[in-house]
Design an enzyme around this catalytic site. Structure first.
Site, PDB file in Angstrom:
ATOM      1  N   CYS A 100       0.853  -1.198   0.000  1.00 35.25           N
ATOM      2  CA  CYS A 100       0.000   0.000   0.000  1.00 35.25           C
ATOM      3  C   CYS A 100       0.885   1.242   0.000  1.00 35.25           C
ATOM      4  O   CYS A 100       1.849   1.318   0.783  1.00 35.25           O
ATOM      5  CB  CYS A 100      -0.898  -0.003   1.236  1.00 35.25           C
ATOM      6  SG  CYS A 100      -2.018   1.402   1.295  1.00 35.25           S
ATOM      7  N   HIS A 142      -9.126  -3.863  -2.364  1.00 38.75           N
ATOM      8  CA  HIS A 142      -8.158  -3.066  -1.579  1.00 38.75           C
ATOM      9  C   HIS A 142      -8.561  -1.584  -1.608  1.00 38.75           C
ATOM     10  O   HIS A 142      -8.587  -0.911  -0.573  1.00 38.75           O
ATOM     11  CB  HIS A 142      -6.762  -3.273  -2.171  1.00 38.75           C
ATOM     12  CG  HIS A 142      -5.665  -2.485  -1.534  1.00 38.75           C
ATOM     13  ND1 HIS A 142      -4.585  -3.075  -0.902  1.00 38.75           N
ATOM     14  CD2 HIS A 142      -5.439  -1.134  -1.447  1.00 38.75           C
ATOM     15  CE1 HIS A 142      -3.779  -2.138  -0.445  1.00 38.75           C
ATOM     16  NE2 HIS A 142      -4.267  -0.941  -0.778  1.00 38.75           N
ATOM     17  N   GLU A 143      -8.906  -1.104  -2.816  1.00 40.75           N
ATOM     18  CA  GLU A 143      -9.241   0.325  -2.950  1.00 40.75           C
ATOM     19  C   GLU A 143     -10.587   0.640  -2.293  1.00 40.75           C
ATOM     20  O   GLU A 143     -10.744   1.691  -1.657  1.00 40.75           O
ATOM     21  CB  GLU A 143      -9.259   0.732  -4.428  1.00 40.75           C
ATOM     22  CG  GLU A 143      -7.938   0.513  -5.172  1.00 40.75           C
ATOM     23  CD  GLU A 143      -6.727   1.127  -4.502  1.00 40.75           C
ATOM     24  OE1 GLU A 143      -6.882   2.105  -3.754  1.00 40.75           O
ATOM     25  OE2 GLU A 143      -5.607   0.611  -4.712  1.00 40.75           O
ATOM     26  N   HIS A 146     -10.238   1.327   1.236  1.00 43.07           N
ATOM     27  CA  HIS A 146      -9.779   2.692   1.555  1.00 43.07           C
ATOM     28  C   HIS A 146     -10.971   3.659   1.667  1.00 43.07           C
ATOM     29  O   HIS A 146     -10.920   4.610   2.449  1.00 43.07           O
ATOM     30  CB  HIS A 146      -8.815   3.210   0.475  1.00 43.07           C
ATOM     31  CG  HIS A 146      -7.390   2.759   0.656  1.00 43.07           C
ATOM     32  ND1 HIS A 146      -6.678   2.970   1.815  1.00 43.07           N
ATOM     33  CD2 HIS A 146      -6.539   2.107  -0.186  1.00 43.07           C
ATOM     34  CE1 HIS A 146      -5.448   2.470   1.685  1.00 43.07           C
ATOM     35  NE2 HIS A 146      -5.341   1.930   0.486  1.00 43.07           N
TER      36      HIS A 146
HETATM   37  O1  K3U Z   1       2.250  -3.414  -3.969  1.00 45.03           O
HETATM   38  C1  K3U Z   1       2.348  -2.721  -4.958  1.00 45.03           C
HETATM   39  C2  K3U Z   1       2.393  -3.338  -6.271  1.00 45.03           C
HETATM   40  C3  K3U Z   1       2.731  -2.602  -7.379  1.00 45.03           C
HETATM   41  C4  K3U Z   1       2.790  -3.217  -8.606  1.00 45.03           C
HETATM   42  C5  K3U Z   1       2.493  -4.546  -8.706  1.00 45.03           C
HETATM   43  C6  K3U Z   1       2.154  -5.292  -7.596  1.00 45.03           C
HETATM   44  C7  K3U Z   1       2.096  -4.687  -6.361  1.00 45.03           C
HETATM   45  C8  K3U Z   1       2.402  -1.241  -4.815  1.00 45.03           C
HETATM   46  S1  K3U Z   1       1.159  -0.720  -3.707  1.00 45.03           S
HETATM   47  C9  K3U Z   1      -0.200  -0.585  -4.730  1.00 45.03           C
HETATM   48  O2  K3U Z   1      -0.097  -0.515  -5.902  1.00 45.03           O
HETATM   49  C10 K3U Z   1      -1.541  -0.422  -4.004  1.00 45.03           C
HETATM   50  C11 K3U Z   1      -1.866   1.037  -4.157  1.00 45.03           C
HETATM   51  C12 K3U Z   1      -2.649   1.669  -3.047  1.00 45.03           C
HETATM   52  F1  K3U Z   1      -2.108   1.507  -1.865  1.00 45.03           F
HETATM   53  F2  K3U Z   1      -2.706   2.959  -3.293  1.00 45.03           F
HETATM   54  F3  K3U Z   1      -3.884   1.244  -2.992  1.00 45.03           F
HETATM   55  C13 K3U Z   1      -2.616  -1.258  -4.649  1.00 45.03           C
HETATM   56  C14 K3U Z   1      -2.525  -2.733  -4.468  1.00 45.03           C
HETATM   57  C15 K3U Z   1      -1.328  -3.442  -4.545  1.00 45.03           C
HETATM   58  C16 K3U Z   1      -1.319  -4.828  -4.378  1.00 45.03           C
HETATM   59  C17 K3U Z   1      -2.510  -5.488  -4.149  1.00 45.03           C
HETATM   60  C18 K3U Z   1      -3.679  -4.787  -4.062  1.00 45.03           C
HETATM   61  C19 K3U Z   1      -3.697  -3.414  -4.226  1.00 45.03           C
HETATM   62 ZN    ZN Z   2      -3.646   0.970  -0.193  1.00 46.10          ZN
END
Ligand code: K3U
Ligand code: ZN
Length: 174
Positions: A100, A142-143, A146
């Protein structure tokens, strides 16, 4: 538009229930949503929710792409979702790794519905109803959390919290 800053865990904005957006406001928020997408891309995220930049409104962006953890993830161009909801969720669940932007340096295993049906509005005010599975369903859930004041750690066992360094050592590199 002011520069957006990502709220970090501990900031009370991440614990608020975000407010629905009235359809009449959609177009006037377009510059904010462009800045939100830029912020997500700047941080290499696959999603971002408005409360993460301290706007407590029901909007997020989902942007899937194949990555080392999810090599089979479909490519999905950044998609803005307004007033999103889950209308159906599968009984089957899948545990996988999440990170996150608001909780840098920590990863955890999170159990999510493997398939969901959702609805959301586009910026043009059109309603979209669709089915999501796998990594995209995970990002959506996940979103949506939030928008409801939850973060991924709330859904993980404490034994499944990893620092990024330990995650890379033990999980990502075998
Ligand atoms: O964990 C991250 C990721 C990035 C690219 C590929 C795989 C994982 C970065 S964190 C991310 O992208 C969150 C974003 C947030 F926090 F703003 F919601 C989204 C997310 C990542 C992994 C699983 C579910 C959601
Ligand atoms: Zn997040």
């Amino acid at each position: 538009m002011e520069t957006l800053t990502i709220a970090q865990l501990g900031n009370p904005i991440l614990r608020e229930h975000a407010s629905p957006i009235s359809a009449g406001q959609y177009q006037s928020l377009a510059p904010f949503f462009s800045a939100l997408q830029k912020k997500m891309q700047e941080h290499d995220g696959v999603g971002i929710a408005a409360p993460q930049v301290s706007e407590s409104i029901r909007a997020f962006i989902v942007a899937s792409r194949p990555n080392p953890r999810y090599p089979d993830a479909p490519l999905m161009a950044p998609t803005l979702m307004l007033n999103p909801e889950i209308t159906w969720a599968s009984d089957s669940m899948e545990k996988d790794w999440e990170g996150c932007l608001s909780i840098p340096g920590i990863r955890a295993l999170v159990n999510r519905h493997s398939h969901i049906e959702v609805r959301y509005d586009t910026l043009e005010g059109k309603e979209v109803k669709t089915q999501l599975a796998g990594f995209i369903a995970r990002i959506f859930q996940h979103e949506l959390d939030h928008l409801n004041g939850l973060v991924f750690l709330d859904r993980a066992d404490k034994a499944d919290y990893y620092t990024e360094a330990e995650y890379l050592k033990q999980i990502a590199q075998g």
